[in-house]
Design a protein around this motif. Structure first.
Motif: not given
Ligand code: MLC
Length: 399
Positions: A63-65, A74-76, A176-178, A314-316, A319-321
């Motif tokens: 829930k926090r994330i 949103h936080r995420s 993966g994501c790349s 840029v691949h998202p 959010r922190a990245i």
């Protein structure tokens, strides 16, 4: 044939074989499943679906994330995602949420049909934009880790689209994501080294292959990943008919951050693909991105690029990245607008996401007045296990 004559034939064949100019993105299409999951209610949805309501601490963390922090964010950094898996699928296949039962086969059965179908709908949009018949596609590169059977998603997609039986197919897995970034680099090589080649890059992922019950180490991944497909047609000159370059692909590089094999990983198990995302990923990318970009730009003779004079795809990854890249390179807020918008609307669709970002970017460019996207030079970045950074310098042909 005497040696000199044979060498001349080989040389002349090689000269004719090369395209004119750099490869370019000629068309982009995207697609998602119809089932939408909103981030606001995601913790209730996910813990209900997996019958895990009793894990109250983990649910509070989810829930926090996923929390909305103000009316527009949103936080995420995610408002909604599209996810094929739903209550009905779990009802029909309860083994997916029973960690004591094998479920790999069930998952593979489903994704081996659904992944090519989703890719087909993205590819049909790209082909329609391109304006040439699907049979003019000479090469197909399909990137997905959702599936492990042969013949694979590449052949299924080729059949669904009615591609020629002579189409040269490649399947990329577990990047993966790349995966999308890797596929685009290979497409560039193929297009530039095979005159008249037209390469269809297709990426599609369904989180069903990695879906699992709540677990401390995977809570962030389950709050982040979504399903989607992207298709990009790549070709180099001479361009024909209505072909229109959207992004010229000037130079590509792949960098592995040393000693980071532990940070991102995937492993096939009896219960699907088990993924691992270290909490250090955003910091590792932050600490290495500047040098990676400096090395890439040095290869085209630009020793001192001004990051704010570029457009950015840029691949998202999360959010922190994006926050870390923006902070490290001191980018103006508008620079990562396309990446943040895609993250907000779809979540992290793994290797597929980069197609959505490029699509969003060119739409912003078409809008008058968005001067951040009208720039001549740009950069594409994707991240995956390794940690691998796939980078590509892009040129805006209509700048
Ligand atoms: C998920 C976030 C938006 C959450 O940001 P927040 O600002 O809310 O706060 P936060 O970073 O402190 O994290 C919230 C809570 O989650 C925990 N947390 C964060 N990252 C974690 C991880 N990787 N594994 C386990 N727990 C983690 C924190 O400790 C904290 O716990 P507590 O609340 O208990 O203190 C952000 O952390 C983020 O964007 N992380 C990057 C995600 C990532 O690695 N993406 C790459 C995907 S892979 C990819 O793109 C490439 C590939 O697949 O190959």
């Amino acid at each position: 044939m005497p040696g000199a004559a044979a060498a001349a034939v080989v040389d002349s064949r090689l000269c004719k074989q090369h395209a004119e100019g750099p490869a370019a993105v000629l068309a982009i299409g995207t697609a998602n499943p119809t089932n939408i999951v909103y981030q606001d209610g995601f913790a209730d949805y996910y813990f209900g679906l997996t019958k895990s309501e009793h894990l109250t601490e983990l649910k509070d963390k989810m829930k926090r994330i996923c929390k909305q922090i103000n009316p527009s964010s949103h936080r995420s950094g995610i408002e909604k995602r599209y996810i094929h898996l739903d209550e009905k699928l779990i009802r029909d296949h309860p083994e997916i949420i029973d960690k004591h039962m094998p479920s790999l086969e069930t998952r593979i059965d489903i994704v081996s049909t659904e992944v090519p179908k989703l890719a087909e709908s993205a590819a049909r949009k790209a082909i329609a934009e391109w304006g040439r018949p699907a049979t003019d596609i000479t090469h197909l590169i399909f990137s997905t880790y959702s599936g492990c059977s042969a013949p694979s998603a590449d052949l299924k997609l080729a059949s669904l689209l009615g591609l020629n039986s002579s189409v040269s197919r490649t399947i990329l897995s577990l990047h993966g994501c790349s995966g999308g970034g890797r596929a685009l680099q290979l497409a560039k090589e193929l297009a530039e080294n095979n005159r008249d080649a037209r390469v269809l890059v297709a990426c599609a992922e369904l989180t069903l292959i990695c879906f699992s019950n709540p677990d401390e180490s995977k809570i962030v991944g389950h709050g982040l990943f979504g399903d989607g497909a992207g298709a990009i047609i790549v070709g180099a000159g001479p361009l024909v008919n209505a072909e229109r370059p959207l992004f010229e692909m000037v130079l590509a590089s792949q960098t592995t951050i040393p000693g980071t094999e532990h940070a991102l990983g995937m492993q096939t198990t009896a219960s699907g693909i088990d993924f691992h995302l270290s909490i250090q990923v955003p910091t590792l990318i932050k600490d290495n991105i500047r040098q990676c970009l400096l090395d890439t730009f040095r290869s085209i003779g630009n020793m001192d690029p001004n990051w704010n004079e570029l457009f950015w795809a840029v691949h998202p990854g999360g959010r922190a990245i994006l926050d870390n890249i923006e902070g490290e390179l001191q980018l103006q807020a508008a620079k990562l607008a396309a990446s943040r918008h895609v993250l907000n609307e779809y979540g992290n669709m793994s290797g597929t996401t980069i197609a959505f970002v490029l699509d969003d970017l060119r739409r912003r460019r078409e809008k008058e007045g968005d001067e951040h996207q009208q720039l001549e030079w740009g950069v594409m970045l994707a991240f995956g296990p390794g940690i691998t950074i796939e980078a590509m310098v892009l040129h805006n042909p209509i700048s």
